[in-house]
Design an enzyme around this catalytic site. Structure first.
Site, PDB file in Angstrom:
ATOM      1  N   GLY A 104       0.829  -1.302  -0.039  1.00 37.81           N
ATOM      2  CA  GLY A 104      -0.107   0.091   0.001  1.00 37.81           C
ATOM      3  C   GLY A 104       0.867   1.283  -0.060  1.00 37.81           C
ATOM      4  O   GLY A 104       0.568   2.203  -0.753  1.00 37.81           O
ATOM      5  N   CYS A 105       1.801   1.374   0.659  1.00 38.49           N
ATOM      6  CA  CYS A 105       2.921   2.280   0.842  1.00 38.49           C
ATOM      7  C   CYS A 105       3.535   2.614  -0.480  1.00 38.49           C
ATOM      8  O   CYS A 105       3.915   3.639  -0.827  1.00 38.49           O
ATOM      9  CB  CYS A 105       3.707   2.391   2.017  1.00 38.49           C
ATOM     10  SG  CYS A 105       2.826   2.353   3.713  1.00 38.49           S
TER      11      CYS A 105
END
Length: 152
Positions: free
Chosen positions: A45-46
């Site tokens: 996600g990051c």
């Protein structure tokens, strides 16, 4: 206590990817600013979020805004992350979590995962958007739309 819409971005210092001290006073109050807190370098996600900010970075720059990403990863981790994904914007290391505390970005999911929160400040340093959400892609859309509204 968490920052709110209408608050001024506080003064802070932190190490950037060059290992140099970044001082917020050198940028806050001079141009629109997007500050995004994210959980960890090189997680799915990051990485998606960072690469999306990278892909939209010229749009932010064209609007006169700067983007700053902050996580509790080390400077060395940020260096590898920025190089691997060709991130052109500022990454700051918050290993002691003082910036998370200063902004009021708290852990989620039973305190296990650092929060993902994006702040947009106008050219005077006044916070006009706080977006707290797990969907990484939404952060870029919200931030860019808000900056566009600022300069229109």
């Amino acid at each position: 206590m968490a920052l709110k819409i209408g608050d001024i971005v506080p003064n802070f210092i932190a190490k950037d990817t060059k290992g140099e001290w970044f001082e917020s006073k050198n940028i806050v109050g001079r141009k629109p600013l997007v500050i995004y807190f994210y959980p960890k370098d090189n997680t799915p996600g990051c990485t998606t979020e960072a690469c999306s900010f990278r892909d939209a970075y010229e749009d932010f720059k064209d609007l006169g805004a700067e983007v700053i990403g902050i996580s509790s990863d080390s400077v060395k981790s940020h260096q590898k992350f920025a190089k691997k994904h060709q991130l052109p914007f500022i990454l700051l290391s918050d290993e002691d979590k003082k910036l998370r505390k200063l902004f009021g970005v708290y852990n989620r999911l039973l305190g296990l995962i650092p929060g993902r929160v994006t702040y947009v400040a106008d050219k005077n340093g006044v916070i006009i958007l706080i977006f707290d959400g797990l969907n990484a892609q939404k952060h870029i859309e919200k931030a860019l739309d808000t900056v566009k509204e600022l300069v229109s």
